[in-house]
Enzyme design. Structure first.
Site, PDB file in Angstrom:
ATOM      1  N   GLU A 148       0.830  -1.215   0.000  1.00  0.00           N
ATOM      2  CA  GLU A 148       0.000   0.000   0.000  1.00  0.00           C
ATOM      3  C   GLU A 148       0.862   1.261   0.000  1.00  0.00           C
ATOM      4  OE1 GLU A 148      -2.919   0.259   3.111  1.00  0.00           O
ATOM      5  OE2 GLU A 148      -4.438  -0.755   1.921  1.00  0.00           O
ATOM      6  N   LYS A 195     -14.329  -0.048  -3.921  1.00  0.00           N
ATOM      7  CA  LYS A 195     -15.422   0.329  -3.012  1.00  0.00           C
ATOM      8  C   LYS A 195     -16.508   1.076  -3.778  1.00  0.00           C
ATOM      9  CE  LYS A 195     -12.446   0.902   1.007  1.00  0.00           C
ATOM     10  NZ  LYS A 195     -11.850   1.889   1.904  1.00  0.00           N
ATOM     11  N   HIS A 204       8.150 -26.801  -1.342  1.00  0.00           N
ATOM     12  CA  HIS A 204       7.549 -27.930  -2.055  1.00  0.00           C
ATOM     13  C   HIS A 204       6.455 -27.457  -3.005  1.00  0.00           C
ATOM     14  CE1 HIS A 204       9.617 -31.015   0.440  1.00  0.00           C
ATOM     15  NE2 HIS A 204       9.753 -29.945   1.199  1.00  0.00           N
TER      16      HIS A 204
HETATM   17  O1  PA5 Z   1      -3.759   1.032   5.709  1.00  0.00           O
HETATM   18  C1  PA5 Z   1      -4.905   1.404   5.579  1.00  0.00           C
HETATM   19  O2  PA5 Z   1      -5.215   2.583   5.707  1.00  0.00           O
HETATM   20  C2  PA5 Z   1      -6.022   0.427   5.283  1.00  0.00           C
HETATM   21  O3  PA5 Z   1      -5.572  -0.861   5.107  1.00  0.00           O
HETATM   22  C3  PA5 Z   1      -7.020   0.430   6.429  1.00  0.00           C
HETATM   23  O4  PA5 Z   1      -6.379   0.060   7.612  1.00  0.00           O
HETATM   24  C4  PA5 Z   1      -8.200  -0.497   6.152  1.00  0.00           C
HETATM   25  O5  PA5 Z   1      -8.797  -0.176   4.934  1.00  0.00           O
HETATM   26  C5  PA5 Z   1      -9.225  -0.394   7.257  1.00  0.00           C
HETATM   27  O6  PA5 Z   1      -9.691   0.920   7.373  1.00  0.00           O
HETATM   28  P1  PA5 Z   1     -10.485   1.383   8.635  1.00  0.00           P
HETATM   29  O7  PA5 Z   1      -9.587   1.276   9.811  1.00  0.00           O
HETATM   30  O8  PA5 Z   1     -10.883   2.792   8.344  1.00  0.00           O
HETATM   31  O9  PA5 Z   1     -11.683   0.479   8.796  1.00  0.00           O
END
Ligand code: PA5
Length: 447
Positions: free
Chosen positions: A287, A422, A308
């Site tokens: 990310e 989303k 394996h």
């Molecule tokens: O790193 C990030 O920002 C995302 O992976 C969030 O942690 C994830 O989408 C969950 O979001 P939230 O904590 O708002 O539910």
């Protein structure tokens, strides 16, 4: 303390080429420290370990104790950065079979809100029937569909099974200070709640209550975990010279490998307990760096299991990969291979050796074979799987990620790409406010 060894990458990239990153690392470190780089609103993680107070830890420990005293099972509801850190640490430190034992010293920790599996959620509900369970609802935005959906189900079941008053005691919210549905519900219902700081993004939040509360509920020492992170905060600081700074060297080496066409980094472990550390790491780096059509693809394998299966590809497939091995120096238990008078399995040559010695020779043999096969190799050595070393590891990876992202030239602290699915999902589900998108997407589906 953990250490980094990049010697086995040097057959593929030169020492000079890695050391040539010194100036870039310096300016990345300066940008982090002064908050002048991209995404500087999200640098709360940088000195988080050393700013955690005893009062905060005591508050977390007291809440963990309430859950431990009142629950056989605690379900952690969260996704991505709101669950992977806790799971990584808990699974790294837990006995692999405790949850199957009848007498337990801590509640069983289960996870929800990280998928939309109808069967998963149904089966979880069935398992929780008749059990004294609690929920830690974790969502920074407070509006994430996966988590909110699971929490709706869990809350309803908890209140039904345990009564509203007890439910109030065993449901804890970890969310934004002011906004989001999770905050509204927590305040209205009077749940104990903790705040996720505004300036700490999900994937950097393991040392906030997001990770610390579930880890404490599972029975692990969060003081030691934080102390381990503080130790690395110092070891990776901007004032530590490049050649002595593990985060600097790792960030430099991986950028140089990427430049030389090694587009995939495989995080390798030889200990099954580290599986979720790799999952956490994949999110952290994926990310943070995967944007603007750039970035190393973070992959992971569990060895020797995956030798394996994926071993063939790694040994002889396209040469676009390198490996970073997390090597645990010492196991926490001792187990020796017994001698067998019949020796039908031919394993008497191992009799008297520790199982870990066999594992270590597999590790060494694999490293040499993969290097011979054209796969650069780096090693992160962890003295033992304990809270302090895991704290080291978490901060090391976070710091290196910030530096590495800046060297790559991206904003390591945003994640614009995760919104695309989303938008489509809400349009397809006819979420209010998505009327135009719904029409457009249906037209596309009928094309
Ligand atoms: O790193 C990030 O920002 C995302 O992976 C969030 O942690 C994830 O989408 C969950 O979001 P939230 O904590 O708002 O539910």
């Amino acid at each position: 303390m953990i250490s980094l060894n990049i010697e086995k990458a040097f057959g593929f990239i030169s020492k000079e080429s890695v050391f040539a990153y010194e100036a870039q690392v310096k300016s990345a470190q300066e940008a982090l420290e002064s908050g002048t780089g991209k995404g500087s609103d999200f640098l709360g993680w940088l000195h988080l370990p050393s700013s955690i107070t005893k009062e905060h830890l005591d508050d977390l420990k007291a809440t963990a104790q309430t859950l431990r005293e009142n629950c056989e099972v605690v379900v952690v509801a969260g996704i991505g950065g709101s669950y992977l850190g806790a799971r990584a640490v808990i699974e790294a430190l837990s006995n692999s079979f405790t949850w199957l034992q009848e007498k337990k010293s801590a509640p069983v920790i289960l996870y929800a809100g990280h998928n939309i599996g109808e069967d998963y959620l149904y089966e979880l509900g069935e398992y929780l029937k008749g059990k004294k369970f609690g929920v830690i609802n974790i969502s920074k935005s407070g509006t994430t569909t996966e988590t909110a959906l699971a929490f709706r189900l869990l809350r309803e079941q908890c209140e039904r099974q345990r009564g509203k008053e007890t439910a109030r005691k065993v449901i804890v919210a970890i969310t934004d200070a002011k906004k989001g549905a999770a905050r509204v519900t927590a305040d209205k219902e009077g749940y104990k709640s903790f705040i996720i700081p505004d300036n700490v993004g999900g994937r950097f939040s393991v040392l906030t209550p997001v990770g610390l509360l579930p880890i404490a509920v599972a029975g692990f020492d969060i003081d030691k975990l934080v102390a381990g992170a503080v130790e690395m905060e110092k070891a990776c600081g901007a004032d530590v010279p490049f050649v002595q700074n593990p985060a600097a060297l790792y960030a430099a080496a991986r950028n140089e490998l990427y430049k030389q066409g090694k587009k995939i980094e495989i995080l390798v472990n030889f200990n099954p307990k580290l599986h979720y550390v790799s999952e956490w790491w994949k999110q952290l780096y994926g990310e943070s760096e995967g944007k603007e059509h750039k970035g190393i693809f973070p992959a992971s394998v569990d060895f020797t299991t995956d030798l394996h299966s994926m071993g063939q590809w790694i040994q002889e497939g396209e040469r676009s990969i390198y490996e970073t091995v997390i090597s645990v120096e010492k196991p926490n238990h001792s187990l020796v291979v017994p001698s067998d008078s019949e020796n039908l399995d031919g394993l008497n040559f191992l009799a008297g050796k520790h199982v870990d010695e066999v594992n270590k020779m597999a590790e060494l043999g694999t490293q040499l074979a993969h290097v011979d096969g054209g796969v650069p190799n780096m090693r992160i050595v962890i003295p033992a799987l304990d809270e302090s070393c895991i704290g080291n590891l978490l901060y090391f990876f976070e710091r290196a990620c910030g530096i590495s992202g800046y060297i790559l030239g991206v904003n390591p602290f945003n994640q614009p790409g995760v919104e695309a699915y989303k938008k489509n999902m809400f349009a397809l589900l006819d979420k209010p406010g998505y009327e135009e998108e719904s029409k457009a997407i249906r037209a596309r589906l009928n094309e």
